[in-house]
Design a protein around this motif. Sequence first.
Motif, PDB file in Angstrom:
ATOM      1  N   PHE A 156       0.862  -1.249  -0.046  1.00 19.06           N
ATOM      2  CA  PHE A 156       0.017  -0.137   0.015  1.00 19.06           C
ATOM      3  C   PHE A 156       0.932   1.182   0.035  1.00 19.06           C
ATOM      4  CE2 PHE A 156      -2.132   3.236   2.182  1.00 19.06           C
ATOM      5  CZ  PHE A 156      -3.263   3.454   1.362  1.00 19.06           C
ATOM      6  N   GLY A 157       0.416   2.013  -0.873  1.00 18.16           N
ATOM      7  CA  GLY A 157       1.226   3.454  -0.957  1.00 18.16           C
ATOM      8  C   GLY A 157       0.515   4.671  -1.108  1.00 18.16           C
ATOM      9  N   VAL A 158       0.918   5.723  -0.706  1.00 19.50           N
ATOM     10  CA  VAL A 158       0.389   7.069  -1.009  1.00 19.50           C
ATOM     11  C   VAL A 158       1.371   8.006  -1.405  1.00 19.50           C
ATOM     12  CG1 VAL A 158      -1.753   6.530   0.536  1.00 19.50           C
ATOM     13  CG2 VAL A 158       0.435   7.873   1.493  1.00 19.50           C
ATOM     14  N   SER A 159       1.255   8.730  -2.395  1.00 16.36           N
ATOM     15  CA  SER A 159       2.059  10.021  -2.829  1.00 16.36           C
ATOM     16  C   SER A 159       1.338  11.213  -3.162  1.00 16.36           C
ATOM     17  CB  SER A 159       2.951   9.336  -4.133  1.00 16.36           C
ATOM     18  OG  SER A 159       1.926   9.336  -5.193  1.00 16.36           O
ATOM     19  N   HIS A 160       2.105  12.311  -2.951  1.00 10.33           N
ATOM     20  CA  HIS A 160       1.494  13.541  -3.355  1.00 10.33           C
ATOM     21  C   HIS A 160       2.481  14.311  -4.186  1.00 10.33           C
ATOM     22  CE1 HIS A 160      -0.878  17.361  -2.756  1.00 10.33           C
ATOM     23  NE2 HIS A 160       0.302  18.029  -2.641  1.00 10.33           N
ATOM     24  N   GLU A 161       2.069  15.162  -5.284  1.00  5.94           N
ATOM     25  CA  GLU A 161       2.771  15.747  -6.112  1.00  5.94           C
ATOM     26  C   GLU A 161       2.274  16.978  -6.436  1.00  5.94           C
ATOM     27  OE1 GLU A 161       3.720  13.520  -9.622  1.00  5.94           O
ATOM     28  OE2 GLU A 161       1.942  12.055  -9.518  1.00  5.94           O
ATOM     29  N   ASP A 162       3.045  18.127  -6.767  1.00  6.40           N
ATOM     30  CA  ASP A 162       2.622  19.507  -7.178  1.00  6.40           C
ATOM     31  C   ASP A 162       3.089  19.921  -8.609  1.00  6.40           C
ATOM     32  OD1 ASP A 162       0.804  20.247  -4.782  1.00  6.40           O
ATOM     33  OD2 ASP A 162       2.630  20.151  -3.628  1.00  6.40           O
ATOM     34  N   ARG A 212      -1.985  25.491 -12.216  1.00  2.00           N
ATOM     35  CA  ARG A 212      -1.741  24.404 -11.064  1.00  2.00           C
ATOM     36  C   ARG A 212      -2.405  23.268 -10.778  1.00  2.00           C
ATOM     37  NH1 ARG A 212       1.626  28.014  -7.189  1.00  2.00           N
ATOM     38  NH2 ARG A 212       1.535  30.131  -7.824  1.00  2.00           N
ATOM     39  N   LEU A 213      -1.759  22.354 -10.418  1.00  2.00           N
ATOM     40  CA  LEU A 213      -2.327  20.839 -10.342  1.00  2.00           C
ATOM     41  C   LEU A 213      -1.545  20.227  -9.088  1.00  2.00           C
ATOM     42  CD1 LEU A 213      -4.371  19.063 -11.763  1.00  2.00           C
ATOM     43  CD2 LEU A 213      -2.376  17.874 -12.410  1.00  2.00           C
ATOM     44  N   SER A 214      -2.284  19.613  -8.411  1.00  2.00           N
ATOM     45  CA  SER A 214      -1.711  18.704  -7.422  1.00  2.00           C
ATOM     46  C   SER A 214      -2.575  17.443  -7.351  1.00  2.00           C
ATOM     47  CB  SER A 214      -1.749  19.193  -5.914  1.00  2.00           C
ATOM     48  OG  SER A 214      -2.878  19.782  -5.629  1.00  2.00           O
ATOM     49  N   PHE A 507       9.872   5.696   2.974  1.00  3.86           N
ATOM     50  CA  PHE A 507       9.559   7.105   2.717  1.00  3.86           C
ATOM     51  C   PHE A 507      10.214   7.397   1.212  1.00  3.86           C
ATOM     52  CE2 PHE A 507      11.593  11.445   2.472  1.00  3.86           C
ATOM     53  CZ  PHE A 507      10.383  12.051   2.339  1.00  3.86           C
ATOM     54  N   THR A 508       9.597   8.060   0.676  1.00  7.14           N
ATOM     55  CA  THR A 508       9.903   8.598  -0.869  1.00  7.14           C
ATOM     56  C   THR A 508       9.860  10.049  -1.111  1.00  7.14           C
ATOM     57  OG1 THR A 508       9.114   6.428  -1.994  1.00  7.14           O
ATOM     58  CG2 THR A 508       9.625   8.326  -3.380  1.00  7.14           C
ATOM     59  N   PHE A 509      11.103  10.484  -1.763  1.00  5.94           N
ATOM     60  CA  PHE A 509      11.140  11.884  -2.181  1.00  5.94           C
ATOM     61  C   PHE A 509      11.502  12.002  -3.744  1.00  5.94           C
ATOM     62  CE2 PHE A 509      13.399  15.835  -3.350  1.00  5.94           C
ATOM     63  CZ  PHE A 509      12.496  16.786  -3.233  1.00  5.94           C
ATOM     64  N   ASN A 510      10.811  12.864  -4.530  1.00  3.16           N
ATOM     65  CA  ASN A 510      11.674  12.689  -5.741  1.00  3.16           C
ATOM     66  C   ASN A 510      11.256  14.346  -6.291  1.00  3.16           C
ATOM     67  OD1 ASN A 510      12.210  11.022  -8.650  1.00  3.16           O
ATOM     68  ND2 ASN A 510      10.756  12.562  -9.031  1.00  3.16           N
ATOM     69  N   ALA A 511      12.422  14.718  -7.152  1.00  3.03           N
ATOM     70  CA  ALA A 511      12.217  16.065  -7.727  1.00  3.03           C
ATOM     71  C   ALA A 511      12.245  15.830  -9.374  1.00  3.03           C
ATOM     72  CB  ALA A 511      13.379  16.684  -7.572  1.00  3.03           C
ATOM     73  N   LEU A 512      11.268  16.093  -9.971  1.00  3.50           N
ATOM     74  CA  LEU A 512      10.827  15.966 -11.373  1.00  3.50           C
ATOM     75  C   LEU A 512      11.216  17.374 -12.167  1.00  3.50           C
ATOM     76  CD1 LEU A 512       9.874  14.056 -13.656  1.00  3.50           C
ATOM     77  CD2 LEU A 512       7.471  15.226 -13.614  1.00  3.50           C
ATOM     78  N   VAL A 513      12.332  17.463 -13.167  1.00  2.00           N
ATOM     79  CA  VAL A 513      12.653  18.548 -13.799  1.00  2.00           C
ATOM     80  C   VAL A 513      12.772  18.551 -15.067  1.00  2.00           C
ATOM     81  CG1 VAL A 513      14.687  20.024 -13.875  1.00  2.00           C
ATOM     82  CG2 VAL A 513      14.437  19.003 -11.772  1.00  2.00           C
ATOM     83  N   ARG A 514      11.963  19.520 -15.693  1.00  2.00           N
ATOM     84  CA  ARG A 514      11.731  19.555 -17.205  1.00  2.00           C
ATOM     85  C   ARG A 514      12.994  20.015 -17.889  1.00  2.00           C
ATOM     86  NH1 ARG A 514       6.927  19.528 -19.838  1.00  2.00           N
ATOM     87  NH2 ARG A 514       8.208  20.569 -21.798  1.00  2.00           N
ATOM     88  N   THR A 521       4.828  23.688 -19.647  1.00  2.00           N
ATOM     89  CA  THR A 521       5.806  23.235 -18.839  1.00  2.00           C
ATOM     90  C   THR A 521       5.780  23.526 -17.320  1.00  2.00           C
ATOM     91  OG1 THR A 521       7.357  23.501 -20.758  1.00  2.00           O
ATOM     92  CG2 THR A 521       8.578  23.529 -18.463  1.00  2.00           C
ATOM     93  N   ALA A 522       5.746  22.585 -16.596  1.00  2.50           N
ATOM     94  CA  ALA A 522       6.338  22.795 -14.992  1.00  2.50           C
ATOM     95  C   ALA A 522       7.571  22.462 -14.876  1.00  2.50           C
ATOM     96  CB  ALA A 522       5.463  22.006 -14.155  1.00  2.50           C
ATOM     97  N   ARG A 523       8.399  23.377 -14.529  1.00  2.00           N
ATOM     98  CA  ARG A 523       9.985  23.237 -14.482  1.00  2.00           C
ATOM     99  C   ARG A 523      10.403  22.374 -13.567  1.00  2.00           C
ATOM    100  NH1 ARG A 523      12.482  23.574 -18.733  1.00  2.00           N
ATOM    101  NH2 ARG A 523      11.676  25.499 -19.139  1.00  2.00           N
ATOM    102  N   PHE A 524       9.972  22.583 -12.322  1.00  4.74           N
ATOM    103  CA  PHE A 524      10.222  21.861 -11.103  1.00  4.74           C
ATOM    104  C   PHE A 524       9.055  21.325 -10.228  1.00  4.74           C
ATOM    105  CE2 PHE A 524      11.008  21.465  -6.400  1.00  4.74           C
ATOM    106  CZ  PHE A 524      12.058  20.613  -6.333  1.00  4.74           C
ATOM    107  N   SER A 525       8.843  19.818 -10.113  1.00  5.87           N
ATOM    108  CA  SER A 525       7.758  19.228  -9.422  1.00  5.87           C
ATOM    109  C   SER A 525       8.121  18.460  -8.388  1.00  5.87           C
ATOM    110  CB  SER A 525       6.713  18.866 -10.401  1.00  5.87           C
ATOM    111  OG  SER A 525       6.583  19.452 -11.570  1.00  5.87           O
ATOM    112  N   PRO A 526       7.832  18.803  -7.106  1.00  5.93           N
ATOM    113  CA  PRO A 526       8.411  17.717  -5.975  1.00  5.93           C
ATOM    114  C   PRO A 526       7.132  16.621  -5.794  1.00  5.93           C
ATOM    115  CG  PRO A 526       7.251  19.830  -5.029  1.00  5.93           C
ATOM    116  CD  PRO A 526       7.221  20.019  -6.666  1.00  5.93           C
ATOM    117  N   LEU A 527       7.818  15.527  -5.331  1.00  8.32           N
ATOM    118  CA  LEU A 527       6.944  14.281  -4.916  1.00  8.32           C
ATOM    119  C   LEU A 527       7.170  13.823  -3.663  1.00  8.32           C
ATOM    120  CD1 LEU A 527       5.144  11.472  -6.920  1.00  8.32           C
ATOM    121  CD2 LEU A 527       6.956  10.918  -5.106  1.00  8.32           C
TER     122      LEU A 527
END
Length: 534
Positions: A156-162, A212-214, A507-514, A521-527
């Motif tokens: 089971f997992g949950v994640s949040h990204e903006d 904006r989208l989350s 625990f997970t952290f991720n930075a998505l960079v275009r 374009t969303a240049r930086f999106s954290p998760l």
Amino acid sequence: MSAKVRILLSAAFLAISGEAQSPPPGSAPNVYNVLSWSSVFNQPVYDGNGNLIGSLEKAVPNVFAFGLNGATVSLANLGTVKGPTQFQVSTSIIKVNNAVNSSIATALGIIPLASPASGVIFETDPLTGAEVPSASTLGTVFTERAETIGKRKWYFGVSHEDFHFTSLNGQSLNNLTLLYPGGTPSGVTNLTASQAPLTSFPATFRVGMDVRLSQSVAFITYGVTDNFDFSVGLPMVHSAVAARTYEGVIYDGDGAAGQTGATAANPNCWCAGTFNPGALITGAKSAANFTQPEIGQASLGKTGFGDLLLRGKGVVLKTNRVVVAVGADLRFATGDAKNYLGTGTTSVKPFLAISLYSKPLPHNIVFAPHLNFGWQFSGKSILGGELQPATSTVSMTDGSGSVTYAGAPLTASKGYLPDVLSWAAGSEIALGHRNTFIVDILGNQIGSIHGVPYLAVGTASGFSPSTLKAVDVQGLIGGTGSSAFTTYSQVSGAFGYKARLIGKLVFTFNALVRFDNNGLTARFSPLYGLGYSF
């Protein structure tokens, strides 16, 4: 489903859920309409003396040109065609708004979801009966690991990204210029030496946007067999769009040349392009012909469940160093597409996942390269279609006739969402059994079969209303006919970290960079995320 699973699901959705807000009175009816609603306003109509004789309620800012059914008009007789009934709509900002809106919708439909693969995969030691880790890393973030979680195992997992979208094809969303290139024939045929119908002149509109989208996603995965698992994912999405349309300018001079004798060398007659469907206005109110400083603004946010995702994955090859799996995603249109909560259509994505593992290095360091390939196909949705303005007619108060114009309500047609050929290449770097770093390059080729609505910078020639000098103006234009759709690629980098906190909790952290500027374009999106295996 066990009691433990039900408790985890309930707790997750209590944390991330919320009810959809009702739009305030007078605002856009839904998030999809915000951009076009910002260009809807009550457009005044004046007579030749500058007197207000009517209002076009909730009108898109139409660019009007004379329509005289092919009749020729004498320069000395222009006054006979000043009535509003002599005007026709040549085009409107809505055509370009459609292309901008569709580009936003395309981006929202391909946002990557965190992988539902387990962070900690265990197997039973046949000699001792104890559970030991069967994988040497804690897995990936956006890519899919090839391993399955094991028979009768749960994850089971949950994640949040903006996502904050800030540019469109390299141009800031805060400062877009939309171009109507002009060229629509009017009914005036004798104001040029060639006797050809005088055509309308270009117009530009300025648009400022905030998009904006989350999304918070809950995944549950079950191991059906040792080599096949099945996942269910449901996102809770919040979308918010604000837009302002302003500074409408028609590059048609101030009409002075049209009053004294327009020629082919200086054809800036006011009658071939105007915001005022009635007459030439002189004096203090003359700007009503060629400029519209403020048009409108709108904003709206919505929260609700997104599209339900089902995923099946099966291992087809497994050794100590290589694991290969095939699978497919099936995405159902359970989210409200008109509010950017879902795509509005069913999508299917077959994929291939390959995981490789190096021999452990000193200090239990393991490199685990991985590759993914997938191709998503979608049906028809309002997010792939166009907004169509309604045609309305209003009578003028001076008895001169009526004006037909384009405006609200705006209805949506349906069109295919673009297909997306996706790939990913990267590696996990495990530092022991409790820490894993992930580096990925993610790519999308969008629109190979069903294209993306075309949107590019166009140029048109006109006359400055303030200086009467010839100028070239630029702005975004949409395509027509065979050039209405295009294809483009996108490349992003994903930089993640996973930590095993307690037991099987990760625990997970991720930075998505275009890396590119194609599309929205969303240049930086954290998760951020948590996952638990049992």
